[in-house]
Design an enzyme around this catalytic site. Structure first.
Site, PDB file in Angstrom:
ATOM      1  N   SER A 561     -31.617  13.725  -9.060  1.00 45.53           N
ATOM      2  CA  SER A 561     -30.945  13.590 -10.144  1.00 45.53           C
ATOM      3  C   SER A 561     -31.552  14.291 -11.328  1.00 45.53           C
ATOM      4  CB  SER A 561     -30.837  11.932 -10.744  1.00 45.53           C
ATOM      5  OG  SER A 561     -30.518  11.865 -11.883  1.00 45.53           O
ATOM      6  N   TYR A 574     -34.487   3.830 -11.116  1.00 39.86           N
ATOM      7  CA  TYR A 574     -33.910   4.689 -10.667  1.00 39.86           C
ATOM      8  C   TYR A 574     -34.505   6.102 -10.690  1.00 39.86           C
ATOM      9  CZ  TYR A 574     -29.959   7.863  -9.982  1.00 39.86           C
ATOM     10  OH  TYR A 574     -28.784   9.005  -9.590  1.00 39.86           O
TER      11      TYR A 574
END
Ligand code: ZN
Length: 683
Positions: A561, A574
């Site tokens: 990400s 996350y």
């Protein structure tokens, strides 16, 4: 076998009714498989001046009767074809050139190599099949007498001849000497039934096949074809052996071109491989020459030399494959003509007592074809061994078909294989937007994919969609929880059963949690680490062990990400886990370069299309940025340098590049697909 003839379904025109009848025959797998067999009818068409001209409609070479259409048939002028009855001989090449000149439409498919036979027999309708029950009688040492006794004297017997001009002439001559015949049995090859109309030729096929089937069934009641010699190992043990053997077996078989392997342990296969007489009868030869295109002349029968199968090492298995290849090379050298070169010498079918069968091919469609043919061959061998002694074409006769220029010519017409052809990959989190996009692009470019997710229904229907899209068996959908080692191992067993190995991993499964650290629960933190870090580790560990054992190199791509280099607030669980994933990927790259395994990372940002992730966290993320939820996607778009909307297909394109040979010299690299974010530049 029952007649499926239904007068109300039959089109009036000759070609339409031929297509109808051909499909009826094709739907019966016991009459022929995958383009085997052919059909014809005769009639009239107006010539260039509008005068009626006699024509023959015959199936095009290679077309499958099961789903044939009018366009799969060729129409040829009959008069010039009949003039060939006066010729004594003709080469295959001359015959093919001659047939091309007789075509009404030069753009029609190439007519069957048995066209001349269909033309010369002066009956209107002719059906040629490779019917199992007929082969079970005709492939026995006293086939001629048996066929006559069981099927009567209206079928003429034709001793084995390779298809082509000579066989066509021979059938024609025999036909003339036997007025009133219903057809012919071609030794070690199949059945031809003819008649004044399509109904008669079809019903004769069904009738003679049924007679043969009834006779075989009556013999089965009297005797068993062979006693068992081996015992099927328990399922768990069989899978454990495959795990031990297959990495080395796949490497050995993939020397020229990479192959997939599919495992088959259906009851009829286990019964056959465990039979006392299996090693002898399996080495006699094909049930009909047509089968060799998919199975080669002989299977490899794995030898245990009286020792328990569990003591056979992967290297011992590989040596048996090499011996098989050497024997094929000898067979080729003995029979070759100077202009011929050897095909892949390794087996397509591998029979293992106690374990089952492996078939090989470029993908699971090819392996399934070889398996289906072998199932029919097993039944033919079993039935022939019940009514007599099974026989087949000689090695020289088999060579004539296996290395037949007309068949090899077909191979040269096959389209070039796409970039990922013959490669098998595992994609996790494949029910979501990014995973779906990656799987679709990989399948479009020829890969076989195992799509996994925790959502069973979604992933299974997605695999079905991929198979339909490809028109081949390219995808396997499996439920797999990346945090559960047992679930990963179960999925791996299915991968091995279906494809025989793996070449790449796209580690994509992920979840997102939105909460600032002060409000983040321990459960949410651990859940994120479990899926977004440990999940990647567990799957990658299983895959990398396999890739290293297989020794064919490999590639892994981790979908991480933009939050790794540029985390956002309230995204702690996350971002921390995704950072661990990225670091895991780098260590994998460091540890596996010497094994030719490349490991790379993609950093996407703001991919909304088809995304389940954004559905769950979208509203919370919008709140983080004080936006109405509907504005969130355009917020992500506006914040990147290119003002780009990032799509799953953009991520897929990056993944394909990193998996392909185009990035053969890249490992440990991060590729951003985020429209350009200055703070997320890798450094
Ligand atoms: Zn045939």
């Amino acid at each position: 076998m029952r007649s499926r003839w239904n007068p109300s379904d039959i089109p009036a025109d000759p070609l339409g009714s031929l297509v109808y009848r051909s499909r009826l025959i094709g739907e019966e797998a016991d009459l022929g498989l995958f383009g085997g067999g052919n059909t014809s009818t005769k009639g009239e068409l107006p010539d260039l001046f509008g005068r009626p001209e006699s024509v023959l409609w015959v199936k095009g070479s290679g077309a499958d009767l099961k789903d044939c259409q009018p366009r799969h048939f060729a129409a040829l002028r009959l008069a010039p074809l009949l003039s060939l009855s006066r010729r004594a001989r003709m080469t295959d090449e001359d015959m093919v050139a001659f047939l091309a000149c007789c075509l009404i439409d030069p753009k029609s498919p190439r007519p069957s190599v048995e066209t001349l036979l269909h033309a010369l027999i002066p009956e209107r309708d002719i059906d040629h099949t490779h019917a199992d029950a007929i082969l079970s009688l005709a492939n026995t040492s006293r086939g001629q007498a048996l066929v006559r006794r069981v099927l009567g004297d209206r079928l003429v017997w034709i001793p084995y001849l390779q298809p082509g001009f000579a066989l066509s002439k021979r059938v024609f001559e025999v036909y003339r000497r036997h007025p009133g015949s219903h057809g012919a049995v071609l030794e070690k090859h199949g059945l031809i039934a003819w008649g004044p109309d399509g109904r008669t030729s079809y019903l004769r096929t069904i009738r003679y096949v049924s007679m043969a089937e009834r006779f075989i069934a009556s013999q089965h009641r009297r005797k068993r074809w062979s006693a068992p010699r081996w015992r099927a190992l328990p399922r768990e043990e069989r899978l454990a052996l495959l795990r031990r053997w297959l990495p080395t077996v796949r490497r050995t078989l993939s020397q020229a071109r990479r192959v997939c392997l599919t495992y088959d342990d259906r009851p009829e296969v286990l019964e056959f491989v465990n039979a006392r007489r299996m090693p002898q009868v399996a080495r006699i030869g094909p049930a009909t020459p047509d089968h060799m295109l998919r199975t080669k002349r002989l299977p490899l029968v794995v030898r245990t030399n009286g020792r328990p199968l569990a003591s056979l090492s992967a290297e011992g298995f590989a040596r048996q494959l090499q011996r098989y290849a050497k024997a094929h090379a000898g067979y080729f050298q003995r029979a070759r003509r100077p202009d011929q070169s050897m095909l892949d010498p390794y087996p397509r079918v591998i029979l293992i007592p106690g374990v089952g069968m492996l078939t090989t091919g470029k993908d699971a469609t090819e392996t399934a074809m070889a398996a289906t043919i072998t199932h029919h061959a097993i039944r033919i061998i079993r039935d022939a061994s019940t009514v007599g002694r099974y026989t087949s074409v000689s090695a020289r006769e088999a060579f004539g078909v296996e290395y037949w220029p007309l068949e090899l010519y077909k191979l040269t017409l096959a389209p070039q294989e796409p970039e990922f052809s013959r490669l098998v990959g595992l994609i996790t989190g494949a029910a979501g937007g990014i995973g779906c996009g990656i799987a679709r692009m990989l399948v479009d470019r020829g890969a076989s994919v195992v799509v996994t997710d925790v959502k069973r229904d979604e992933v299974e229907s997605f695999a079905q969609e991929l198979n339909q899209r490809a028109g081949r068996r390219k995808a396997l959908g499996l439920v797999m929880d990346v945090t559960d080692e047992a679930s990963i191992e179960r999925a791996m067993d299915e991968v091995i059963r279906t494809f025989g190995g793996l070449d790449f991993l796209v580690s994509n499964a992920g979840i997102a949690t939105v909460a600032s650290i002060d409000r983040l629960s321990r459960e949410a933190w651990e859940r994120s680490l479990s899926v977004n870090a440990t999940g990647h580790f567990l799957v990658a560990r299983t895959v990398v062990r396999w890739l290293r054992a297989q020794g064919l190199g490999g590639a892994m791509v981790f979908i991480a990400s933009k939050n790794v280099p540029a985390p956002g607030k309230e995204f702690g669980a996350y971002s921390a886990a995704k950072a661990a994933e990225t670091q895991l990927a780098r260590i994998l790259a460091i540890e596996n370069g010497e094994h030719g395994i490349r490991v790379n990372i993609v950093h996407p940002d703001g991919v909304f299309e088809g995304s389940g992730l954004w559905k769950t966290i979208g509203p919370a993320r919008a709140k983080t940025y004080s936006l109405p939820p509907r504005r969130l996607e355009s917020y992500y778009q506006q914040r990147n340098l290119l003002k780009a909307r990032v799509l799953p297909s953009d991520i897929a394109e990056a993944v394909c590049f990193l998996l392909s040979q185009r990035s053969a010299k890249t490992t440990g690299c991060v590729l951003t697909v985020d429209g350009g974010l200055r703070e997320a530049f890798p450094r």
